[in-house]
Design a protein around this motif. Structure first.
Motif, PDB file in Angstrom:
ATOM      1  N   ASP A 152      36.259  47.473  54.384  1.00  0.00           N
ATOM      2  CA  ASP A 152      37.102  47.287  53.193  1.00  0.00           C
ATOM      3  C   ASP A 152      38.534  46.891  53.553  1.00  0.00           C
ATOM      4  O   ASP A 152      39.471  47.168  52.812  1.00  0.00           O
ATOM      5  N   LEU A 153      38.711  46.230  54.677  1.00  0.00           N
ATOM      6  CA  LEU A 153      40.033  45.787  55.101  1.00  0.00           C
ATOM      7  C   LEU A 153      40.493  44.617  54.232  1.00  0.00           C
ATOM      8  O   LEU A 153      39.752  43.666  54.010  1.00  0.00           O
ATOM      9  N   THR A 154      41.728  44.706  53.722  1.00  0.00           N
ATOM     10  CA  THR A 154      42.307  43.634  52.912  1.00  0.00           C
ATOM     11  C   THR A 154      43.597  43.157  53.575  1.00  0.00           C
ATOM     12  O   THR A 154      44.041  43.711  54.588  1.00  0.00           O
ATOM     13  N   SER A 191      49.870  35.972  48.427  1.00  0.00           N
ATOM     14  CA  SER A 191      51.234  36.437  48.182  1.00  0.00           C
ATOM     15  C   SER A 191      51.217  37.943  47.956  1.00  0.00           C
ATOM     16  O   SER A 191      50.784  38.415  46.906  1.00  0.00           O
ATOM     17  N   ILE A 192      51.692  38.704  48.961  1.00  0.00           N
ATOM     18  CA  ILE A 192      51.739  40.152  48.755  1.00  0.00           C
ATOM     19  C   ILE A 192      52.924  40.506  47.851  1.00  0.00           C
ATOM     20  O   ILE A 192      52.978  41.613  47.304  1.00  0.00           O
ATOM     21  N   GLY A 199      51.473  43.852  40.351  1.00  0.00           N
ATOM     22  CA  GLY A 199      50.326  44.755  40.357  1.00  0.00           C
ATOM     23  C   GLY A 199      48.991  44.045  40.392  1.00  0.00           C
ATOM     24  O   GLY A 199      47.986  44.571  39.898  1.00  0.00           O
ATOM     25  N   ARG A 200      48.964  42.854  41.002  1.00  0.00           N
ATOM     26  CA  ARG A 200      47.724  42.060  41.022  1.00  0.00           C
ATOM     27  C   ARG A 200      46.876  42.430  42.246  1.00  0.00           C
ATOM     28  O   ARG A 200      46.749  41.659  43.197  1.00  0.00           O
ATOM     29  N   ILE A 201      46.277  43.610  42.207  1.00  0.00           N
ATOM     30  CA  ILE A 201      45.455  44.029  43.342  1.00  0.00           C
ATOM     31  C   ILE A 201      44.214  43.157  43.481  1.00  0.00           C
ATOM     32  O   ILE A 201      43.582  43.134  44.542  1.00  0.00           O
ATOM     33  N   ASP A 204      44.507  40.802  46.321  1.00  0.00           N
ATOM     34  CA  ASP A 204      44.523  41.330  47.684  1.00  0.00           C
ATOM     35  C   ASP A 204      43.213  40.962  48.363  1.00  0.00           C
ATOM     36  O   ASP A 204      42.204  41.637  48.218  1.00  0.00           O
ATOM     37  N   MET A 205      43.219  39.881  49.101  1.00  0.00           N
ATOM     38  CA  MET A 205      42.007  39.263  49.637  1.00  0.00           C
ATOM     39  C   MET A 205      41.255  40.171  50.610  1.00  0.00           C
ATOM     40  O   MET A 205      41.814  40.661  51.585  1.00  0.00           O
TER      41      MET A 205
END
Length: 220
Positions: A152-154, A191-192, A199-201, A204-205
């Motif tokens: 589950d690494l992003t 874009s982090i 808050g656009r989790i 988070d690719m």
């Protein structure tokens, strides 16, 4: 790089137009490079490699299994009871491949050997059989980051594992390079800043073993 900054500054001063900014950003993206010795590679599952801990059970129909915890040595070999003079090479094998190999080898000493092979519980340290993601560029600790068994690494998680971004990192244009099984590479920009600010989790690719994450330096 200084020349690029001067050109960028002149264009911005002369036009004051967002279109010019976008053009410059696109051009800088094209100039970004990743060390050719570190590229994303196709990954088809966990593999045994030096430094990985294995749990192996060996028994027969008539005898209960014996459980052994073994560490794959630097040569990619393991040494097991009854096989002390015959180390078993296992570097790069899958668990199933090693199981079949051990059944064949133990058949010399045991009748109808029953073998199971699993990865020992992984605590996040040492070598991960689930592979790594390479982080380069403007982070405090560039290099490989182990993939957890949960897979589950992003992007945000791998940057935290790499110590976080440096002060002049461009957090809006982080590039993820991925290679498919045919050797074709794709690049995705994350874009982090957007992830955190808005808050656009969902942005988070999720990462795969073999991915290369490049954090560029901001150009302004």
């Amino acid at each position: 790089m200084t020349k690029t900054f001067l050109i960028a500054g002149f264009c911005l001063f002369a036009s004051g137009c967002e279109t010019v900014c976008d053009t410059i950003v696109d051009a800088l993206r094209e100039r970004e490079t990743v060390d050719s010795s570190v590229v994303a590679t196709w990954w088809d599952g966990p593999r045994i490699r030096p430094g990985v801990q294995l749990t192996i059970q060996v028994g027969t129909v008539a005898a209960p299994p014996t459980t052994m915890e073994v560490l794959v040595d630097q040569n990619g070999d393991i040494t097991l009871p009854l096989l002390l003079q015959e180390p078993v090479a296992c570097d790069g094998l899958t668990l199933e491949s090693l199981k079949q190999k051990l059944v064949k080898v133990y058949s010399k000493y045991l009748r109808q050997p029953m073998v199971t092979v699993t990865f020992s519980p992984y605590d996040g340290k040492g070598v991960s059989p689930w592979g790594t993601v390479t982080v380069l560029g403007e982070v405090l600790n560039p290099g490989p980051v182990n993939m957890p068994a949960t897979m589950d690494l992003t992007v945000t998680k791998v940057l935290q594992a790499a110590g976080g971004c440096k002060p002049f990192a461009d957090k809006s244009n982080i590039r993820v390079t991925r290679c498919d099984k045919d050797g074709n590479q794709t690049r995705t920009y994350v874009s982090i800043t957007e992830i955190g600010k808005d808050g656009r989790i969902d942005k988070d690719m999720p990462l795969r073993a073999g991915d290369v994450v490049w954090v560029p330096e901001t150009w302004y």
